[in-house]
Design a protein around this motif. Structure first.
Motif, PDB file in Angstrom:
ATOM      1  N   GLY A 281      26.973  33.118  59.137  1.00  0.00           N
ATOM      2  CA  GLY A 281      27.248  34.413  58.526  1.00  0.00           C
ATOM      3  C   GLY A 281      28.716  34.590  58.188  1.00  0.00           C
ATOM      4  O   GLY A 281      29.064  35.121  57.121  1.00  0.00           O
ATOM      5  N   ALA A 282      29.604  34.135  59.067  1.00  0.00           N
ATOM      6  CA  ALA A 282      31.036  34.247  58.804  1.00  0.00           C
ATOM      7  C   ALA A 282      31.431  33.432  57.577  1.00  0.00           C
ATOM      8  O   ALA A 282      32.201  33.889  56.724  1.00  0.00           O
ATOM      9  N   SER A 283      30.901  32.216  57.463  1.00  0.00           N
ATOM     10  CA  SER A 283      31.227  31.376  56.311  1.00  0.00           C
ATOM     11  C   SER A 283      30.673  31.952  55.014  1.00  0.00           C
ATOM     12  O   SER A 283      31.344  31.940  53.977  1.00  0.00           O
ATOM     13  N   LEU A 284      29.447  32.470  55.060  1.00  0.00           N
ATOM     14  CA  LEU A 284      28.845  33.040  53.856  1.00  0.00           C
ATOM     15  C   LEU A 284      29.608  34.270  53.374  1.00  0.00           C
ATOM     16  O   LEU A 284      29.780  34.468  52.173  1.00  0.00           O
ATOM     17  N   LEU A 285      30.073  35.100  54.309  1.00  0.00           N
ATOM     18  CA  LEU A 285      30.843  36.283  53.922  1.00  0.00           C
ATOM     19  C   LEU A 285      32.157  35.877  53.258  1.00  0.00           C
ATOM     20  O   LEU A 285      32.561  36.460  52.241  1.00  0.00           O
ATOM     21  N   ARG A 286      32.843  34.893  53.804  1.00  0.00           N
ATOM     22  CA  ARG A 286      34.092  34.426  53.201  1.00  0.00           C
ATOM     23  C   ARG A 286      33.845  33.835  51.822  1.00  0.00           C
ATOM     24  O   ARG A 286      34.595  34.109  50.872  1.00  0.00           O
ATOM     25  N   ALA A 287      32.798  33.024  51.707  1.00  0.00           N
ATOM     26  CA  ALA A 287      32.497  32.406  50.414  1.00  0.00           C
ATOM     27  C   ALA A 287      32.112  33.458  49.380  1.00  0.00           C
ATOM     28  O   ALA A 287      32.543  33.386  48.222  1.00  0.00           O
ATOM     29  N   ALA A 288      31.315  34.443  49.771  1.00  0.00           N
ATOM     30  CA  ALA A 288      30.890  35.475  48.825  1.00  0.00           C
ATOM     31  C   ALA A 288      32.065  36.329  48.369  1.00  0.00           C
ATOM     32  O   ALA A 288      32.199  36.634  47.173  1.00  0.00           O
ATOM     33  N   ALA A 289      32.934  36.703  49.299  1.00  0.00           N
ATOM     34  CA  ALA A 289      34.089  37.518  48.927  1.00  0.00           C
ATOM     35  C   ALA A 289      35.034  36.746  48.016  1.00  0.00           C
ATOM     36  O   ALA A 289      35.502  37.269  46.996  1.00  0.00           O
ATOM     37  N   GLY A 290      35.309  35.502  48.364  1.00  0.00           N
ATOM     38  CA  GLY A 290      36.189  34.695  47.526  1.00  0.00           C
ATOM     39  C   GLY A 290      35.602  34.422  46.162  1.00  0.00           C
ATOM     40  O   GLY A 290      36.320  34.438  45.142  1.00  0.00           O
ATOM     41  N   PHE A 291      34.287  34.200  46.106  1.00  0.00           N
ATOM     42  CA  PHE A 291      33.641  33.943  44.825  1.00  0.00           C
ATOM     43  C   PHE A 291      33.672  35.188  43.946  1.00  0.00           C
ATOM     44  O   PHE A 291      33.891  35.087  42.728  1.00  0.00           O
ATOM     45  N   ALA A 292      33.459  36.349  44.523  1.00  0.00           N
ATOM     46  CA  ALA A 292      33.477  37.587  43.740  1.00  0.00           C
ATOM     47  C   ALA A 292      34.859  37.842  43.143  1.00  0.00           C
ATOM     48  O   ALA A 292      34.986  38.159  41.947  1.00  0.00           O
ATOM     49  N   VAL A 293      35.901  37.672  43.949  1.00  0.00           N
ATOM     50  CA  VAL A 293      37.260  37.923  43.467  1.00  0.00           C
ATOM     51  C   VAL A 293      37.674  36.865  42.454  1.00  0.00           C
ATOM     52  O   VAL A 293      38.135  37.179  41.337  1.00  0.00           O
ATOM     53  N   GLY A 294      37.520  35.597  42.809  1.00  0.00           N
ATOM     54  CA  GLY A 294      37.939  34.515  41.919  1.00  0.00           C
ATOM     55  C   GLY A 294      37.119  34.458  40.640  1.00  0.00           C
ATOM     56  O   GLY A 294      37.662  34.191  39.557  1.00  0.00           O
ATOM     57  N   GLY A 295      35.805  34.714  40.741  1.00  0.00           N
ATOM     58  CA  GLY A 295      34.962  34.685  39.560  1.00  0.00           C
ATOM     59  C   GLY A 295      35.289  35.790  38.581  1.00  0.00           C
ATOM     60  O   GLY A 295      35.347  35.571  37.365  1.00  0.00           O
ATOM     61  N   ALA A 296      35.527  36.998  39.106  1.00  0.00           N
ATOM     62  CA  ALA A 296      35.860  38.115  38.225  1.00  0.00           C
ATOM     63  C   ALA A 296      37.191  37.885  37.517  1.00  0.00           C
ATOM     64  O   ALA A 296      37.317  38.102  36.303  1.00  0.00           O
ATOM     65  N   LEU A 297      38.196  37.423  38.254  1.00  0.00           N
ATOM     66  CA  LEU A 297      39.508  37.166  37.643  1.00  0.00           C
ATOM     67  C   LEU A 297      39.448  35.995  36.663  1.00  0.00           C
ATOM     68  O   LEU A 297      40.054  36.044  35.584  1.00  0.00           O
ATOM     69  N   GLY A 298      38.706  34.945  37.022  1.00  0.00           N
ATOM     70  CA  GLY A 298      38.593  33.802  36.127  1.00  0.00           C
ATOM     71  C   GLY A 298      37.923  34.162  34.816  1.00  0.00           C
ATOM     72  O   GLY A 298      38.370  33.739  33.737  1.00  0.00           O
ATOM     73  N   PHE A 299      36.864  34.968  34.889  1.00  0.00           N
ATOM     74  CA  PHE A 299      36.176  35.381  33.669  1.00  0.00           C
ATOM     75  C   PHE A 299      37.057  36.309  32.835  1.00  0.00           C
ATOM     76  O   PHE A 299      37.108  36.188  31.605  1.00  0.00           O
ATOM     77  N   ALA A 300      37.759  37.231  33.496  1.00  0.00           N
ATOM     78  CA  ALA A 300      38.617  38.169  32.761  1.00  0.00           C
ATOM     79  C   ALA A 300      39.751  37.437  32.042  1.00  0.00           C
ATOM     80  O   ALA A 300      39.997  37.673  30.846  1.00  0.00           O
TER      81      ALA A 300
END
Length: 279
Positions: free
Chosen positions: A80-99
Motif C-alpha cells: 500500500g505504501a508503494s502504490l500510494l507513492r507511485a500513484a501520487a508521483g504518476f499523477a503529478v508527473g503525468g499532468a505536468l508532462g502532458f501540459a
C-alpha cells in the motif's frame, strides 16, 4: 404421396459444438505459457538440488513466505505504501508532462524556451540526482514522490510533443476549409490524432515510475516494497527478496494491462485498436 424417406444425418461438421476460444483468448493463454514453464522448471531444478535455496529459493518457498506476510498484514502495508507513492508521483508527473508537451507542441516559442532544458535534465541519471533530492527534501515522502514524478514526466512529455508534431497537415487543411475554430481543431483533430503517441508515453512512464520508486525507497524509510527488499538483504532472506521482485513484475503486468485497456477505450475510432478490441 408424401415422401416417407428418412432425412439424411447431419454431416459431422454441422454437429453443434460447445463454445470455442476466440483468437484473442488463445493468444492470451499462449502469452502465459513461457512464464508458467519457467516457474515449473525453476521448481523442478530446486527440488532436484540443481539450485541452492540460499541462492534462489523455489517458487513454493516464495509462495509460503507471501502467505505468511499476508497473514501478518505486512505485505499489504508495504504494498500500500508503494502504490500510494507511485500513484501520487504518476499523477503529478503525468499532468505536468502532458501540459508541457501540449505547450511546446503547439508553440514554437515555448519549444525554444523549454525543450532544451527539459532534454538536458532528462539525460541525468536518477542516482546522480539522489543526493540533491535528499538535500532538497530530506528523507520524507515528498522526495520519493518527486523522483517518481520526474521519471513519469519525460516519457509523457516527449510522446505528447511527438504526437502533436506528427499530425497530418492535410487534416489541418480540412479543418481550415471546414471553418473550424482553433479550439475546435485542437479538440477534434489534434488531440485525438496525438492520443496514440500520448498513451504510448503513458505505458513507458508506468515502467519508469516503478524503476524510480525502487531507487526512492532506498532512502531512509520504514515501508514499501523497496524497503522490504533492502531489509531482507541485510538478513540474507532471499525468499523475501525474490518475493519483492515478483511483486514488481506482477504490478508491471497489471499496469501494462490497464494501459492497454485505456488504449482500447480511448482509441476505439482508430482502425488498429478497433481490430484489437474485436478479437
Amino acid at each position: 404421396m408424401k415422401d416417407l424417406t428418412l432425412s439424411a444425418p447431419l454431416p459431422a461438421r454441422e454437429i453443434r459444438r460447445g463454445p470455442r476460444l476466440s483468437a484473442g483468448q488463445r493468444y492470451f493463454l499462449l502469452s502465459w505459457l513461457v512464464p508458467v514453464l519457467l516457474v515449473l522448471a525453476w521448481e523442478a531444478a530446486s527440488r532436484a538440488g540443481l539450485i541452492r535455496a540460499q541462492v534462489l529459493p523455489p517458487p513454493s518457498s516464495v509462495l509460503n513466505t507471501a502467505w505468511d506476510m499476508i497473514a501478518s498484514g505486512d505485505l499489504f502495508r508495504h504494498l500500500g505504501a508503494s502504490l500510494l507513492r507511485a500513484a501520487a508521483g504518476f499523477a503529478v508527473g503525468g499532468a505536468l508532462g502532458f501540459a508541457f508537451g501540449v505547450l511546446t507542441g503547439f508553440s514554437r516559442l515555448a519549444h525554444a524556451l523549454f525543450d532544451r532544458p527539459i532534454q538536458m535534465i532528462r539525460a541525468i541519471p536518477f542516482l546522480a540526482l539522489l543526493p540533491l533530492v535528499i538535500v532538497w527534501f530530506g528523507v520524507d515522502e515528498i522526495g520519493k514522490i518527486f523522483l517518481v514524478a520526474l521519471a513519469v514526466f519525460f516519457p509523457i512529455y516527449v510522446n505528447t510533443v511527438l504526437g502533436i508534431r506528427q499530425i497530418d497537415p492535410k487534416l489541418l487543411e480540412v479543418a481550415r476549409v471546414a471553418g473550424l475554430t482553433r479550439l475546435a481543431t485542437v479538440r477534434r483533430i489534434v488531440l485525438p490524432g496525438a492520443m496514440p503517441s500520448v498513451l504510448t508515453g503513458v505505458r513507458y512512464s508506468l515502467a519508469t515510475a516503478w524503476l524510480a520508486l525502487v531507487i526512492a525507497e532506498t532512502l531512509a524509510t520504514t515501508s514499501g516494497i523497496g524497503f522490504l527488499a533492502m531489509d531482507a538483504r541485510e538478513f540474507l532472506q532471499t525468499d523475501v527478496i525474490v518475493l519483492a521482485i515478483v511483486i514488481y513484475a506482477v504490478i508491471g503486468v497489471a499496469a501494462d494491462a490497464l494501459a492497454r485497456a485505456l488504449e482500447r477505450r480511448l482509441l476505439g475510432w482508430h482502425p488498429n485498436f478497433a481490430k484489437e478490441a474485436q478479437r
